[in-house]
Write a protein that holds these residues in place. Structure first.
Motif, mmCIF file in Angstrom:
data_model
loop_
_atom_site.group_PDB
_atom_site.id
_atom_site.type_symbol
_atom_site.label_atom_id
_atom_site.label_comp_id
_atom_site.label_asym_id
_atom_site.label_seq_id
_atom_site.Cartn_x
_atom_site.Cartn_y
_atom_site.Cartn_z
ATOM 1 N N LEU A 139 7.405 -0.438 -2.029
ATOM 2 C CA LEU A 139 6.349 0.551 -2.264
ATOM 3 C C LEU A 139 6.906 1.971 -2.164
ATOM 4 O O LEU A 139 6.472 2.848 -2.910
ATOM 5 C CB LEU A 139 5.202 0.361 -1.268
ATOM 6 C CG LEU A 139 4.293 -0.831 -1.554
ATOM 7 C CD1 LEU A 139 3.329 -1.042 -0.392
ATOM 8 C CD2 LEU A 139 3.519 -0.628 -2.843
ATOM 9 N N GLU A 140 7.856 2.173 -1.273
ATOM 10 C CA GLU A 140 8.495 3.491 -1.159
ATOM 11 C C GLU A 140 9.176 3.843 -2.480
ATOM 12 O O GLU A 140 9.050 4.969 -2.977
ATOM 13 C CB GLU A 140 9.509 3.479 -0.015
ATOM 14 C CG GLU A 140 10.254 4.781 0.165
ATOM 15 C CD GLU A 140 9.366 5.921 0.629
ATOM 16 O OE1 GLU A 140 9.625 7.071 0.214
ATOM 17 O OE2 GLU A 140 8.420 5.671 1.394
ATOM 18 N N GLN A 141 9.885 2.882 -3.045
ATOM 19 C CA GLN A 141 10.558 3.098 -4.331
ATOM 20 C C GLN A 141 9.532 3.340 -5.442
ATOM 21 O O GLN A 141 9.700 4.241 -6.259
ATOM 22 C CB GLN A 141 11.439 1.891 -4.670
ATOM 23 C CG GLN A 141 12.208 2.040 -5.957
ATOM 24 C CD GLN A 141 13.208 3.181 -5.922
ATOM 25 O OE1 GLN A 141 13.748 3.520 -4.884
ATOM 26 N NE2 GLN A 141 13.441 3.789 -7.065
ATOM 27 N N GLU A 142 8.473 2.554 -5.454
ATOM 28 C CA GLU A 142 7.418 2.717 -6.459
ATOM 29 C C GLU A 142 6.780 4.099 -6.350
ATOM 30 O O GLU A 142 6.508 4.756 -7.355
ATOM 31 C CB GLU A 142 6.357 1.619 -6.264
ATOM 32 C CG GLU A 142 5.297 1.585 -7.317
ATOM 33 C CD GLU A 142 4.282 0.472 -7.105
ATOM 34 O OE1 GLU A 142 3.175 0.607 -7.655
ATOM 35 O OE2 GLU A 142 4.569 -0.508 -6.401
ATOM 36 N N THR A 194 -2.136 7.796 -4.549
ATOM 37 C CA THR A 194 -2.935 7.590 -3.339
ATOM 38 C C THR A 194 -3.008 6.111 -2.984
ATOM 39 O O THR A 194 -2.885 5.739 -1.816
ATOM 40 C CB THR A 194 -4.352 8.163 -3.521
ATOM 41 O OG1 THR A 194 -4.243 9.548 -3.822
ATOM 42 C CG2 THR A 194 -5.191 7.975 -2.280
ATOM 43 N N ASP A 195 -3.172 5.259 -3.982
ATOM 44 C CA ASP A 195 -3.234 3.819 -3.746
ATOM 45 C C ASP A 195 -1.914 3.303 -3.176
ATOM 46 O O ASP A 195 -1.913 2.505 -2.229
ATOM 47 C CB ASP A 195 -3.565 3.086 -5.050
ATOM 48 C CG ASP A 195 -3.632 1.592 -4.858
ATOM 49 O OD1 ASP A 195 -4.458 1.134 -4.035
ATOM 50 O OD2 ASP A 195 -2.848 0.873 -5.520
ATOM 51 N N ILE A 196 -0.801 3.739 -3.725
ATOM 52 C CA ILE A 196 0.511 3.316 -3.221
ATOM 53 C C ILE A 196 0.673 3.759 -1.774
ATOM 54 O O ILE A 196 1.107 2.970 -0.915
ATOM 55 C CB ILE A 196 1.649 3.872 -4.097
ATOM 56 C CG1 ILE A 196 1.575 3.285 -5.503
ATOM 57 C CG2 ILE A 196 3.013 3.561 -3.465
ATOM 58 C CD1 ILE A 196 2.484 3.978 -6.512
ATOM 59 N N LYS A 197 0.322 4.999 -1.488
ATOM 60 C CA LYS A 197 0.438 5.508 -0.115
ATOM 61 C C LYS A 197 -0.443 4.708 0.842
ATOM 62 O O LYS A 197 -0.037 4.405 1.960
ATOM 63 C CB LYS A 197 0.061 6.990 -0.058
ATOM 64 C CG LYS A 197 1.099 7.895 -0.671
ATOM 65 C CD LYS A 197 0.666 9.338 -0.561
ATOM 66 C CE LYS A 197 1.702 10.287 -1.108
ATOM 67 N NZ LYS A 197 1.288 11.696 -0.978
ATOM 68 N N LEU A 215 0.877 2.506 4.007
ATOM 69 C CA LEU A 215 0.396 2.747 5.361
ATOM 70 C C LEU A 215 -0.156 1.470 5.993
ATOM 71 O O LEU A 215 0.087 1.196 7.163
ATOM 72 C CB LEU A 215 -0.676 3.840 5.354
ATOM 73 C CG LEU A 215 -1.219 4.259 6.707
ATOM 74 C CD1 LEU A 215 -0.102 4.748 7.619
ATOM 75 C CD2 LEU A 215 -2.272 5.331 6.539
ATOM 76 N N ARG A 216 -0.877 0.683 5.197
ATOM 77 C CA ARG A 216 -1.405 -0.594 5.711
ATOM 78 C C ARG A 216 -0.265 -1.502 6.171
ATOM 79 O O ARG A 216 -0.342 -2.136 7.224
ATOM 80 C CB ARG A 216 -2.214 -1.293 4.627
ATOM 81 C CG ARG A 216 -3.673 -1.388 4.948
ATOM 82 C CD ARG A 216 -4.435 -2.296 4.020
ATOM 83 N NE ARG A 216 -4.085 -2.155 2.611
ATOM 84 C CZ ARG A 216 -4.832 -1.553 1.702
ATOM 85 N NH1 ARG A 216 -5.982 -1.023 2.028
ATOM 86 N NH2 ARG A 216 -4.460 -1.487 0.456
ATOM 87 N N ILE A 217 0.794 -1.580 5.367
ATOM 88 C CA ILE A 217 1.936 -2.419 5.721
ATOM 89 C C ILE A 217 2.633 -1.863 6.957
ATOM 90 O O ILE A 217 2.989 -2.615 7.871
ATOM 91 C CB ILE A 217 2.913 -2.546 4.531
ATOM 92 C CG1 ILE A 217 2.269 -3.399 3.433
ATOM 93 C CG2 ILE A 217 4.235 -3.161 4.977
ATOM 94 C CD1 ILE A 217 3.057 -3.461 2.149
ATOM 95 N N LYS A 218 2.803 -0.545 7.015
ATOM 96 C CA LYS A 218 3.441 0.067 8.181
ATOM 97 C C LYS A 218 2.639 -0.231 9.449
ATOM 98 O O LYS A 218 3.213 -0.574 10.489
ATOM 99 C CB LYS A 218 3.567 1.573 7.985
ATOM 100 C CG LYS A 218 4.255 2.271 9.129
ATOM 101 C CD LYS A 218 4.335 3.759 8.887
ATOM 102 C CE LYS A 218 4.954 4.444 10.085
ATOM 103 N NZ LYS A 218 4.880 5.876 9.984
#
Length: 57
Positions: free
Chosen positions: A17-20, A36-39, A43-46
């Motif tokens: 996701l960071e790369q995306e 915003t969706d990627i972020k 955050l949910r995964i983190k």
């Protein structure tokens, strides 16, 4: 699946996701909603990674 394996999987997803996010932010045609969706997903995964790490200590 062990907690360690689950953590490794989540960390890989977070990295992807960071790369995306990096790619999306460098393309002017990308919608702000997508960024915003990627972020939000990152955050949910983190948060889940941190929750799992705290439960194993």
């Amino acid at each position: 699946m062990t907690v360690e394996a689950h953590l490794a999987t989540l960390e890989k997803k977070h990295g992807a996701l960071e790369q995306e996010l990096h790619v999306a932010m460098n393309q002017p045609s990308v919608e702000d909603e997508l960024i915003t969706d990627i972020k939000r997903r990152k955050l949910r995964i983190k948060d889940e990674i941190e929750r799992l790490r705290s439960s194993t200590h």
